[in-house]
Motif scaffolding. Structure first.
Motif, mmCIF file in Angstrom:
data_model
loop_
_atom_site.group_PDB
_atom_site.id
_atom_site.type_symbol
_atom_site.label_atom_id
_atom_site.label_comp_id
_atom_site.label_asym_id
_atom_site.label_seq_id
_atom_site.Cartn_x
_atom_site.Cartn_y
_atom_site.Cartn_z
ATOM 1 N N GLU A 91 0.827 -1.204 0.000
ATOM 2 C CA GLU A 91 0.000 0.000 0.000
ATOM 3 C C GLU A 91 0.862 1.254 0.000
ATOM 4 O O GLU A 91 0.530 2.246 -0.660
ATOM 5 C CB GLU A 91 -0.924 -0.001 1.224
ATOM 6 N N GLU A 92 1.985 1.194 0.742
ATOM 7 C CA GLU A 92 2.884 2.340 0.766
ATOM 8 C C GLU A 92 3.516 2.571 -0.603
ATOM 9 O O GLU A 92 3.628 3.716 -1.078
ATOM 10 C CB GLU A 92 3.978 2.111 1.818
ATOM 11 N N ASN A 126 1.242 6.776 -6.689
ATOM 12 C CA ASN A 126 0.015 7.394 -7.185
ATOM 13 C C ASN A 126 -0.394 8.682 -6.463
ATOM 14 O O ASN A 126 -1.340 9.340 -6.897
ATOM 15 C CB ASN A 126 -1.143 6.392 -7.083
ATOM 16 N N PHE A 127 0.293 9.041 -5.385
ATOM 17 C CA PHE A 127 -0.089 10.225 -4.634
ATOM 18 C C PHE A 127 1.118 11.136 -4.406
ATOM 19 O O PHE A 127 2.251 10.680 -4.271
ATOM 20 C CB PHE A 127 -0.711 9.834 -3.287
ATOM 21 N N TRP A 160 2.247 1.610 -3.447
ATOM 22 C CA TRP A 160 1.184 2.077 -4.344
ATOM 23 C C TRP A 160 0.885 3.559 -4.101
ATOM 24 O O TRP A 160 0.696 4.340 -5.041
ATOM 25 C CB TRP A 160 -0.076 1.254 -4.098
ATOM 26 N N LYS A 161 0.885 3.956 -2.823
ATOM 27 C CA LYS A 161 0.613 5.358 -2.492
ATOM 28 C C LYS A 161 1.709 6.258 -3.035
ATOM 29 O O LYS A 161 1.443 7.336 -3.592
ATOM 30 C CB LYS A 161 0.498 5.509 -0.978
ATOM 31 N N GLN A 162 2.962 5.820 -2.885
ATOM 32 C CA GLN A 162 4.071 6.620 -3.394
ATOM 33 C C GLN A 162 4.014 6.759 -4.907
ATOM 34 O O GLN A 162 4.427 7.788 -5.466
ATOM 35 C CB GLN A 162 5.397 5.985 -2.978
ATOM 36 N N HIS A 209 3.631 13.207 -2.448
ATOM 37 C CA HIS A 209 4.154 12.987 -1.098
ATOM 38 C C HIS A 209 3.973 14.194 -0.190
ATOM 39 O O HIS A 209 3.950 14.072 1.027
ATOM 40 C CB HIS A 209 5.630 12.615 -1.165
ATOM 41 N N ASN A 220 -0.490 14.758 -0.305
ATOM 42 C CA ASN A 220 -1.303 13.536 -0.258
ATOM 43 C C ASN A 220 -2.442 13.544 -1.263
ATOM 44 O O ASN A 220 -3.364 12.738 -1.174
ATOM 45 C CB ASN A 220 -1.883 13.305 1.150
ATOM 46 N N PRO A 236 -3.827 12.994 -5.237
ATOM 47 C CA PRO A 236 -3.402 12.169 -6.368
ATOM 48 C C PRO A 236 -2.351 12.903 -7.200
ATOM 49 O O PRO A 236 -2.444 14.117 -7.402
ATOM 50 C CB PRO A 236 -4.699 11.947 -7.152
ATOM 51 N N MET A 239 -2.051 9.152 -11.113
ATOM 52 C CA MET A 239 -3.395 8.855 -10.635
ATOM 53 C C MET A 239 -4.434 9.770 -11.273
ATOM 54 O O MET A 239 -5.552 9.346 -11.579
ATOM 55 C CB MET A 239 -3.440 8.970 -9.112
#
Length: 583
Positions: free
Chosen positions: A408-409, A415-416, A411-413, A418, A421, A423, A427
Motif C-alpha cells: 500500500e505504501e 500514485n499520490f 502504491w501510495k508513493q 508525497h 497527499n 493524487p 493517478m
C-alpha cells in the motif's frame, strides 16, 4: 437306515461347524430377505441393538422400530442404508455410526451384499459390520434343523465368497478346514475353495517359492500365518495381528483377527480368523503421517473444520499467528476470529464459492486473541466423503499485514503526491480516463480545471522552500474544501493543481466551484507567524463540448489557464468561450 443316519450326523456336524464359524467371526452379521425382514442376526448384531430377549425374527426394521421405540431412529437408518445397497446392485460399503442398546456410540465398517435370483428379484441382503470402535470377536449360531442347516450352510459359503475379507478356519495342526474365495485368491493362490482343506500355509508358500527359486522376495507369507495361530491358541482369546509381506511379488499388508475355534462342547478345535487387505490404507496413513510432519513444521497456519464448520485441528503455526491454543478453539466456529471489517455479503459470497467449487482463495482480515486485527492470505479446500458429502474443510493462511502495508505504501508513493497527499499526475490521468468512460456510458458532462498559483515563485524564493511547501499543503486543503465528494483534486507538480468534476447533468455548478476556489485562495495564508497572499488562475474545459479525448481536454484546460494568466490572473476562463471569465 444306517446310510441316512450317517448323512444326518454328517449334516449335523457340518451345521454345528458352520454355526460355530459364523458366531466366531468378530463382526456383526445380518441377513434380510427381499422385503427387508430379518432372517439371521448373530449375537454381535443382537447385542448392538439390544434385541437378545426381544422378538425380531421375520420382522422388518420398521416393525422392530414400532415395537421398540428407542430403536426407531437406528432402524430407520438401517433401512435407508439397505435401500442404497439394493439400488447399487453390487457390494456396498459404508461407514456407519450406531448408538447401541447401552447408549454407547459405536462406529462400524459395513459391507452390504445384495443377492438377486435369475429374474433379478431381491433375494437376500447380506450385512457384515466390523466394529472399528473396539474390535471384538463373535460367533453366530445356526438353527438346529436339517433344512435350516442346509440353507444357512449355503448362505455362509455365499457370504464368505462374496465379501472382500479373507475368512478361514484351521484345526489344531494348522491345516485348513475352511477357506473362502478371498483368501484363496489373495493369499494362497489356490485353485478353488476346496483345495486348502487339509493343507497348511507352508504348502502354498513353498509352492509359490518354488515357482520363482531365484527370487527370495517373491512370496514371504507362510511362517507369519502359522506363528500367529500359535500365539492365538496360547492366549486362549481373540487377538489382532499386523501381517505383511510379499505375495506373488506384490507387497500385501493384512489386518488380521484370530480367535480360538471352540465347538459345542467348549473344546478348542483350532483357530478361526478373518483378515482385511489394508495395504492401500497403510500407504495413505504413511502419506498422512508425512503430511502431518510437514504441517507441524510449516510456517503456514493450518485450520481444519468438520462438516459443520467446527474446528477439529490446528497446527503450531496457527497458535503462533493467532495466539489461540487448540483447547481454546476445539469444537468452535472459526468466526470467533472475525475482525468486523468485512460485510455479511463478503462472507456470503465466500461461502457460495466454497459450496459451489469446493475451494476459495483470497485476502481476509481477522483478529488475534489479543484483539489485534491483521490481514491474511487464505486458501480453503474441501475434502469430500465417497458419497459426496463434506468430510473436512482445510484452511491454510499466512500473515500478510506487513506485506500489505508495504504494498500500500509503494502504491501510495506511485500514485499520490508525497507533500499534499493528493493524487499525482499518474493517478490523475487514470481517474480522468475512468470518468470520461463513465460520462460516455451515462451521457453526462464532465468539467476539467487547471489551476496555477499566482506569485507563488516569489514566496518560495524569498521565504524558503519550507514556507512554500506549507503554502502548497494549505492550498490543497482549501481547494479540496470547495469541491464535491465525488470530485478529484490532484497536484501535477510545483504549484499546478487540477480538478475533475464528473457526473454533471448541467454545468452551472462549475462556475460556482471555480469562484469558491478563487475566493478561498485569496484569503491570507498564516504560516508560522507570517502572512502571505497569493491568488489562482484557473482554466476550464468541458466534456464533450470542447473535446472527447483525454489529451484534448488536458490541452484545452492548459490553454484556458494561460488565458486567465494573460487576463490579469486571479480569475478563471472557459476554453470554448475565452471571453467568459471571472477576475
Amino acid at each position: 437306515i444306517t446310510e441316512r443316519k450317517q448323512a444326518e450326523l454328517k449334516l449335523a456336524e457340518s451345521e454345528a461347524q458352520l454355526r460355530t464359524l459364523i458366531e466366531a467371526v468378530p463382526d456383526s452379521i445380518q441377513l434380510k430377505d427381499g422385503e427387508g425382514r430379518w432372517l439371521v442376526a448373530n449375537k454381535i448384531c443382537l447385542q448392538l441393538f439390544g434385541l437378545e430377549r426381544l422378538e425380531w425374527h421375520i420382522l422388518s426394521d420398521t416393525e422392530i422400530g414400532i415395537r421398540n421405540p428407542h430403536l426407531a431412529d437406528a432402524m430407520a437408518a438401517c433401512k435407508k442404508g439397505d435401500e442404497e445397497a439394493w439400488a447399487s446392485g453390487k457390494i456396498f460399503r459404508i461407514e456407519e455410526a450406531v448408538t447401541d442398546s447401552l447408549g454407547n456410540d459405536r462406529h462400524f465398517d459395513v459391507i452390504k451384499v445384495p443377492l438377486f435370483d435369475e429374474q433379478h428379484n431381491r433375494k437376500v441382503l447380506i450385512i457384515i459390520a466390523r466394529d472399528i470402535t473396539e474390535i471384538s470377536q463373535a460367533t453366530e449360531s445356526l438353527r438346529d434343523s436339517k433344512e435350516r442347516a442346509n440353507n444357512l450352510a449355503s448362505l455362509l459359503r455365499l457370504i464368505s465368497d462374496n465379501v472382500p475379507d479373507l475368512i478361514w478356519a484351521k484345526d489344531l495342526e494348522k491345516r485348513y478346514i475352511f477357506a473362502n474365495k478371498a483368501i484363496c485368491e489373495q493369499l494362497l493362490n489356490a485353485t478353488g475353495t476346496e483345495e486348502p482343506v487339509g493343507k497348511d500355509d507352508m504348502f502354498f508358500a513353498l509352492r509359490e517359492r518354488n515357482s520363482h527359486p531365484d527370487d527370495p522376495l517373491w512370496h514371504t507369507f507362510g511362517e507369519l500365518c502359522q506363528d500367529s495361530d500359535v500365539v492365538t491358541l496360547n492366549l486362549g482369546k481373540p487377538a489382532q495381528f499386523d501381517e505383511y509381506g510379499n505375495v506373488q511379488g506384490k507387497f500385501l499388508f493384512l489386518d488380521v483377527h484370530k480367535a480360538p475355534f471352540v465347538n459345542d462342547k467348549g473344546e478348542i478345535i483350532g483357530v478361526v480368523g478373518s483378515a482385511r487387505d489394508v495395504t492401500e490404507k497403510k500407504l495413505i496413513e504413511e502419506k498422512l503421517k508425512l503430511a502431518s510432519l510437514v504441517l507441524e513444521n510449516s510456517s503456514e497456519a493450518l485450520l481444519v473444520t468438520d462438516e459443520n464448520n467446527l474446528i477439529v485441528d490446528i497446527n503450531p503455526a496457527f497458535t503462533r499467528l493467532t495466539g489461540y491454543e487448540l483447547a481454546e478453539v476445539l469444537g468452535k466456529n472459526p468466526n470467533l476470529m472475525r475482525s468486523g471489517k468485512h460485510s455479511p455479503e463478503f462472507y456470503r459470497e465466500m461461502w457460495r464459492e466454497i459450496e459451489l467449487k469446493g475451494h476459495w482463495q483470497g485476502e481476509i482480515w481477522n483478529r488475534r486473541k489479543n484483539g489485534e486485527i491483521y490481514a491474511e492470505w487464505m486458501t480453503i479446500n474441501t475434502i469430500y466423503n465417497e458419497d459426496g458429502s463434506v468430510h473436512r474443510r482445510v484452511a491454510l493462511f499466512s500473515d500478510i499485514t506487513v506485506k500489505k502495508a508495504l504494498e500500500e505504501e509503494i502504491w501510495k508513493q506511485a500514485n499520490f503526491d508525497h507533500l499534499t497527499n493528493l493524487p499525482n499526475r499518474r493517478m490523475f490521468r487514470d481517474r480522468l480516463s475512468q470518468d470520461i468512460k463513465k460520462a460516455q456510458r451515462a451521457d453526462l458532462k464532465l468539467a476539467l480545471m487547471f489551476l496555477d498559483l499566482d506569485n507563488f515563485k516569489e514566496v518560495n524564493d524569498t521565504h524558503g522552500h519550507d514556507k512554500g511547501d506549507a503554502l502548497l499543503v494549505e492550498t490543497a486543503h482549501r481547494i479540496s474544501a470547495c469541491v464535491r465528494e465525488a470530485d478529484t483534486v490532484a497536484r501535477l507538480g510545483g504549484d499546478e493543481f487540477t480538478i475533475i468534476l464528473p457526473d454533471l447533468n448541467e454545468t452551472s455548478c462549475v462556475e460556482r466551484i471555480a469562484k469558491g476556489i478563487i475566493e478561498s485562495i485569496n484569503q491570507p495564508f498564516k504560516l508560522n507567524g507570517d502572512i502571505f497572499y497569493v491568488s489562482a488562475s484557473i482554466g476550464i474545459t468541458l466534456y464533450p463540448d470542447d473535446a472527447t479525448e483525454l489529451d484534448g481536454l488536458l490541452k484545452n484546460a492548459d490553454q484556458s489557464m494561460y488565458v486567465s494568466k494573460r487576463a490579469g490572473r486571479n480569475c478563471f476562463s472557459y476554453f470554448a468561450n475565452p471571453s467568459k471569465k471571472s477576475c
